[in-house]
Scaffold this motif. Structure first.
Motif, short mmCIF file in Angstrom:
data_model
loop_
_atom_site.label_atom_id
_atom_site.label_comp_id
_atom_site.label_asym_id
_atom_site.label_seq_id
_atom_site.Cartn_x
_atom_site.Cartn_y
_atom_site.Cartn_z
N ALA A 107 3.07 -11.97 7.61
CA ALA A 107 3.73 -11.34 8.75
C ALA A 107 3.21 -9.92 8.96
O ALA A 107 3.66 -8.99 8.30
N LYS A 109 2.87 -6.32 10.29
CA LYS A 109 3.74 -5.29 10.87
C LYS A 109 2.83 -4.25 11.53
O LYS A 109 1.64 -4.46 11.67
N LYS A 110 3.38 -3.11 11.90
CA LYS A 110 2.58 -2.08 12.57
C LYS A 110 1.53 -1.47 11.64
O LYS A 110 0.39 -1.24 12.04
N SER A 111 1.90 -1.21 10.39
CA SER A 111 0.96 -0.53 9.50
C SER A 111 0.68 -1.26 8.19
O SER A 111 -0.05 -0.76 7.35
N ASN A 112 1.25 -2.46 8.01
CA ASN A 112 0.99 -3.23 6.81
C ASN A 112 1.29 -4.70 7.06
O ASN A 112 1.66 -5.08 8.17
N SER A 114 3.36 -8.09 5.53
CA SER A 114 4.38 -8.63 4.63
C SER A 114 3.97 -10.04 4.22
O SER A 114 3.60 -10.86 5.07
N GLN A 120 10.38 -11.81 0.71
CA GLN A 120 9.13 -11.07 0.60
C GLN A 120 8.77 -10.87 -0.87
O GLN A 120 9.61 -10.49 -1.67
N LEU A 123 3.87 -6.46 -0.07
CA LEU A 123 3.60 -5.75 1.17
C LEU A 123 2.26 -5.05 0.95
O LEU A 123 2.13 -4.28 0.00
#
Length: 196
Positions: A107, A109-112, A114, A120, A123
């Motif tokens: 998944a 995200k904006k900066s990493n 998941s 989870q 990350l």
């Protein structure tokens, strides 16, 4: 092609010639600075690329337009742009090792990114322009020279900071595998290789 389009095409070709950099690379540089406002991008292009106001403005407009009109871009690619592009090799090396664990969800995200099963387990992504980080969701003890315990109550109990894919070793992967196994099974499959 009308005269305005021809003039813009000529201006962009001149910008490439002045900077010695291709338009896709220039767009990546402009967008990779993390600025959200046009004026910030414009000021950066003027000071860092040595462009006049008109050329910098045209470049920023076209860079922003390239994102708006691009076909569905891989969200993972967006994480590894500009000054963080060199971290893509660490991401790819880790994902190649993690795929051996079995199925899991990816998944972005904006900066990493998941990584999860029922919950989870890790990350991953650039933490700064000079440091890549693996956040590990694992209760209990773990040991590795690069492993750092985080404060209780956070999303991840441990982090590992990397600056090169050469730092990835079997002991590190074994710790992430423990987190993977503790996260339970997911109902989904790992994302397609093109998004890894």
């Amino acid at each position: 092609m009308d005269a305005v389009d021809k003039a813009l095409e000529t201006q962009l070709a001149n910008i490439e010639a002045k900077t010695g950099t291709s338009l896709p690379e220039l767009y990546s540089l402009v967008l990779g600075q993390g600025f959200e406002k046009h004026g910030q991008m414009l000021a950066w292009a003027k000071s860092e690329l040595g462009l006049g106001h008109g050329d910098a403005n045209a470049l920023v407009h076209m860079a922003r337009r390239s994102v708006e009109t691009a076909p569905e871009a891989d969200p993972i690619d967006a994480i590894y742009t500009g000054k963080k592009a060199h971290f893509r090799s660490i991401h790819d090396a880790l994902m190649a090792r993690f795929q051996a664990f079995g199925d899991f969800d990816v998944a972005p995200k904006k900066s990493n990114v998941s990584l999860r099963r029922r919950k989870q387990f890790a990350l991953i992504g650039p933490k700064t322009q000079s440091r890549f980080e693996i956040g590990i969701n694992l209760k209990g003890e773990a040991e590795h020279p690069l492993l750092k315990a985080e404060k209780p109550g956070g999303m991840c109990q441990f982090t590992i900071s990397l600056t090169s894919e050469d730092e990835i070793d079997d002991a590190m992967i074994a710790i992430v595998r423990r987190a993977y196994e503790a996260a339970g099974q997911s109902g989904a499959q790992i994302s397609s290789p093109s998004s890894l």
